[in-house]
Design a protein around this motif. Structure first.
Motif, short mmCIF file in Angstrom:
data_model
loop_
_atom_site.label_atom_id
_atom_site.label_comp_id
_atom_site.label_asym_id
_atom_site.label_seq_id
_atom_site.Cartn_x
_atom_site.Cartn_y
_atom_site.Cartn_z
N GLY A 168 0.81 -1.21 0.00
CA GLY A 168 0.00 0.00 0.00
C GLY A 168 0.85 1.26 0.00
N VAL A 169 2.01 1.21 0.66
CA VAL A 169 2.91 2.36 0.68
C VAL A 169 3.34 2.70 -0.75
N ALA A 170 3.75 1.66 -1.49
CA ALA A 170 4.21 1.87 -2.86
C ALA A 170 3.09 2.41 -3.75
N LEU A 171 1.90 1.82 -3.64
CA LEU A 171 0.78 2.27 -4.47
C LEU A 171 0.35 3.69 -4.10
N TYR A 172 0.40 3.99 -2.80
CA TYR A 172 0.03 5.32 -2.34
C TYR A 172 0.95 6.38 -2.93
N ILE A 173 2.27 6.14 -2.86
CA ILE A 173 3.25 7.09 -3.38
C ILE A 173 3.14 7.21 -4.90
N LEU A 174 3.11 6.05 -5.59
CA LEU A 174 3.05 6.07 -7.05
C LEU A 174 1.74 6.69 -7.54
N GLY A 175 0.65 6.39 -6.83
CA GLY A 175 -0.64 6.93 -7.22
C GLY A 175 -0.69 8.45 -7.11
N LEU A 176 -0.12 8.99 -6.03
CA LEU A 176 -0.10 10.44 -5.85
C LEU A 176 0.78 11.12 -6.90
N ILE A 177 1.93 10.50 -7.20
CA ILE A 177 2.82 11.08 -8.20
C ILE A 177 2.15 11.10 -9.57
N ALA A 178 1.54 9.99 -9.97
CA ALA A 178 0.88 9.91 -11.27
C ALA A 178 -0.28 10.89 -11.35
N TYR A 179 -1.05 10.97 -10.25
CA TYR A 179 -2.20 11.89 -10.21
C TYR A 179 -1.75 13.34 -10.37
N GLN A 180 -0.74 13.75 -9.60
CA GLN A 180 -0.29 15.13 -9.64
C GLN A 180 0.36 15.48 -10.98
N CYS A 181 1.11 14.54 -11.55
CA CYS A 181 1.77 14.82 -12.83
C CYS A 181 0.73 14.90 -13.96
N ALA A 182 -0.25 14.01 -13.95
CA ALA A 182 -1.31 14.08 -14.95
C ALA A 182 -2.06 15.40 -14.83
N LEU A 183 -2.34 15.80 -13.60
CA LEU A 183 -3.04 17.07 -13.36
C LEU A 183 -2.21 18.26 -13.84
N THR A 184 -0.90 18.21 -13.60
CA THR A 184 -0.01 19.30 -14.00
C THR A 184 0.02 19.48 -15.51
N PHE A 185 0.17 18.38 -16.25
CA PHE A 185 0.27 18.49 -17.70
C PHE A 185 -1.09 18.76 -18.35
N TRP A 186 -2.17 18.31 -17.70
CA TRP A 186 -3.51 18.69 -18.18
C TRP A 186 -3.71 20.19 -17.99
N THR A 187 -3.33 20.71 -16.82
CA THR A 187 -3.48 22.13 -16.53
C THR A 187 -2.66 22.99 -17.48
N ALA A 188 -1.53 22.45 -17.96
CA ALA A 188 -0.66 23.22 -18.85
C ALA A 188 -1.36 23.59 -20.16
N ALA A 189 -2.45 22.89 -20.49
CA ALA A 189 -3.20 23.22 -21.71
C ALA A 189 -4.07 24.46 -21.52
N PHE A 190 -4.30 24.84 -20.26
CA PHE A 190 -5.22 25.93 -19.94
C PHE A 190 -4.87 27.27 -20.59
N PRO A 191 -3.62 27.76 -20.51
CA PRO A 191 -3.31 29.06 -21.12
C PRO A 191 -3.59 29.09 -22.62
N GLY A 192 -3.23 28.01 -23.32
CA GLY A 192 -3.46 27.96 -24.76
C GLY A 192 -4.94 27.93 -25.11
N LEU A 193 -5.72 27.18 -24.35
CA LEU A 193 -7.16 27.13 -24.59
C LEU A 193 -7.79 28.51 -24.41
N ALA A 194 -7.42 29.20 -23.32
CA ALA A 194 -8.00 30.51 -23.04
C ALA A 194 -7.56 31.53 -24.10
N ARG A 195 -6.30 31.52 -24.44
CA ARG A 195 -5.77 32.50 -25.39
C ARG A 195 -6.37 32.33 -26.78
N ASN A 196 -6.78 31.10 -27.13
CA ASN A 196 -7.30 30.83 -28.46
C ASN A 196 -8.82 30.75 -28.53
#
Length: 534
Positions: A168-196
């Motif tokens: 559970g320790v491993a899944l907890y750490i890996l799950g949080l990392i994957a979640y935050q990184c996916a969220l970060t790169f999804w959010t990175a699309a925001f400026p381009g969407l708004a500007r266009n």
């Protein structure tokens, strides 16, 4: 130099690149924009839908995953009032377990593991965070981390008993990392969407034709950025309510409240189901996102070095922009306060409701309903009265600090401080209504104090800084709990003080001055060529 003409040249470089191909800095520039990159309604809705199960709640990686992790620790732990391993933990008593070479309180273990996860995230994002700005491969990174996160969600099906808490320790750490990184790169699309957005492009065109002032356009674009942020949260909330309602049916079907074993398995079922829903909601975005060209890779850099170079350049330039730097400090501190507060309250919440999957799911429904109402209410008020982003953020921060005060009360009394079920229900409603708007307004505020031509660069800097600060609070809070004799409310003293201190920096941020500083900065960099080499 004619100020009006100078303003237009800055605008042409950033928002109306399809109208003119001027350049005010020597930094690598995005490819010339064209009508094909205009944000369509279908693409925007795909962006919204992706967020449904990932939102700030993150049903699989950020909510039920941590709850299951803490549940397994509680079941595997023992009461420190008795010899090790002789008395299982009971609700309302201390619960400890040997972890990383030391016997620690279960809540302390969760915070410590959370800190480790965020520290690893900071390293990962420092190396690859800048990839969101260069080339056109950012969507592939979003897809990669989404698939990893979904895979972790299904892996929890095999970790449903206390003897597997180490897994559970491993899944907890890996799950949080994957979640935050996916969220970060999804959010990175925001400026381009708004500007266009078509309306933003039309507004920019009006400026170049002397039909609108730059200030009017800046305010209009700011309102549109706020609209996208708030609507995405509102749609996320509505979708999550449906998913949680189905989860209640799943728990009833497996009779989760019949035994501890059923309840523990119920956690894993919910995590896997949330992961499946996430993948389903992500597919439209994978297919419909336009792969807008990003910046060209600067000379002398590679994928392994660009993250460090970008962070260095952005931080160096940020030091020369007083208002931007003040907000960076505030963002660093208050982000840490909120992330840690939510984690601490979450650990207390899990204990209070005795890790009941049904109770936690019902609590989430309340939290997400109020989250949707709160964010949309904030947006309607801002739109109706044309309130600035800073004012809305300041109002929001007040309620975050009030949350730490409530937890602080519980240091010396058992009457209050997230120690009763009624408090947990109240917290979920309060968090949704008054705290969740932070996730929208804190991001939008970044765009208010950053130079437009380097918007991607500064968004990346704030992203790295935000993730870097996120591991400090959990580490400090874990140490405070251990040093205070396992008083789980003691971290609120640290969080309250840090929260109050951070508001000093927000108070001194002047958005109007920031725009002037950014305009002067852009013009000066046209001569200094700051972004050509470092």
């Amino acid at each position: 130099m004619d100020p009006e003409k100078s303003d237009k040249s800055v605008l042409d470089d950033t928002v109306v690149q399809d109208l003119e191909s001027k350049s005010t800095t020597d930094e690598p520039k995005p490819a010339k924009a064209s009508v094909e990159w205009t944000t369509t309604r279908v693409e925007l809705w795909a962006f919204y839908i992706y967020y449904i199960t990932q939102g700030n709640n993150g049903l699989s990686g950020f909510n039920f995953g941590p709850s299951q992790f803490q549940n397994l620790l509680f079941l595997a732990g023992y009461d420190p009032a008795h010899p090790p391993g002789t008395a299982p933990c009971a609700t309302g008593t201390d619960c400890v377990l040997l972890y990383l070479g030391r016997v620690r309180d279960v809540n302390s273990i969760v915070l410590l593991t959370n800190g480790i996860s965020f520290a690893l995230q900071a390293v990962v994002l420092l190396v690859i965070g800048a990839w969101a700005d260069y080339g056109s491969w950012r969507p592939n990174i979003t897809i990669f981390f989404t698939i990893i996160a979904v895979g972790v969600s299904f892996a929890w099906l095999g970790v449903d008993s206390p003897d597997r808490w180490q897994a559970g320790v491993a899944l907890y750490i890996l799950g949080l990392i994957a979640y935050q990184c996916a969220l970060t790169f999804w959010t990175a699309a925001f400026p381009g969407l708004a500007r266009n957005l078509p309306e933003v492009r039309d507004s920019a065109t009006a400026v170049t034709q002397n039909d609108k002032s730059l200030e009017e356009h800046a305010h209009f674009e700011s309102i549109q950025r706020n609209r996208i942020s708030n609507v995405s949260f509102a749609i996320s909330s509505a979708g999550e309510i449906i998913i949680l309602a189905i989860m209640v049916g799943i728990l009833k079907g497996v009779k989760s409240d019949a035994s501890t074993e059923n309840n523990t398995k119920g956690f894993s079922y919910l995590i896997a189901f949330a992961g499946g829903c996430w993948l389903l909601c992500a597919l439209p975005w994978f297919w419909l996102e336009k792969r807008r060209p990003g910046l060209a890779m600067p000379p002398g850099t590679s994928l392994l070095t660009i993250g460090f170079k970008q962070t260095y350049v952005a931080f160096r330039e940020c030091m020369r922009l007083k208002q931007t730097f003040l907000y960076l400090i505030f963002f660093f501190l208050m982000g840490d306060v909120l992330n840690t507060t939510v984690t601490v309250v979450g650990t207390l919440q899990n204990s209070v409701v005795s890790y009941s999957t049904l109770q936690l799911t019902l609590l989430l429904i309340v939290g997400i309903v109020t989250q949707g109402l709160g964010i949309y209410m904030f947006w309607l008020v801002q739109k109706r009265f044309q309130i600035s982003t800073k004012m809305m953020l300041s109002f929001n921060v007040f309620w975050i600090i009030l949350l730490t005060i409530w937890g602080l009360i519980g240091v010396h009394t058992n009457r209050f401080g997230f120690k009763h079920v009624w408090e947990i229900w109240l917290y979920q409603a309060y968090y949704g209504l008054m705290v969740c708007p932070w996730y929208a307004y804190s991001q939008t505020m970044i765009s208010e104090v950053s130079p437009l031509p380097q918007m991607f660069l500064f968004f990346a800097l704030f992203s790295v800084i935000g993730k870097t600060s996120a591991f400090i609070g959990p580490f400090v809070s874990s140490a405070i709990i251990t040093a205070s004799g396992n008083n789980d409310n003691m971290p609120f003293a640290f969080l309250f003080g840090l929260g109050v201190f951070s508001t000093i920096f927000l108070y001194f941020v002047d958005v109007e001055k920031s725009r002037t500083e950014c305009d002067e900065f852009v013009q000066a960099e046209a001569e200094r060529h700051a972004f050509a080499d470092t």
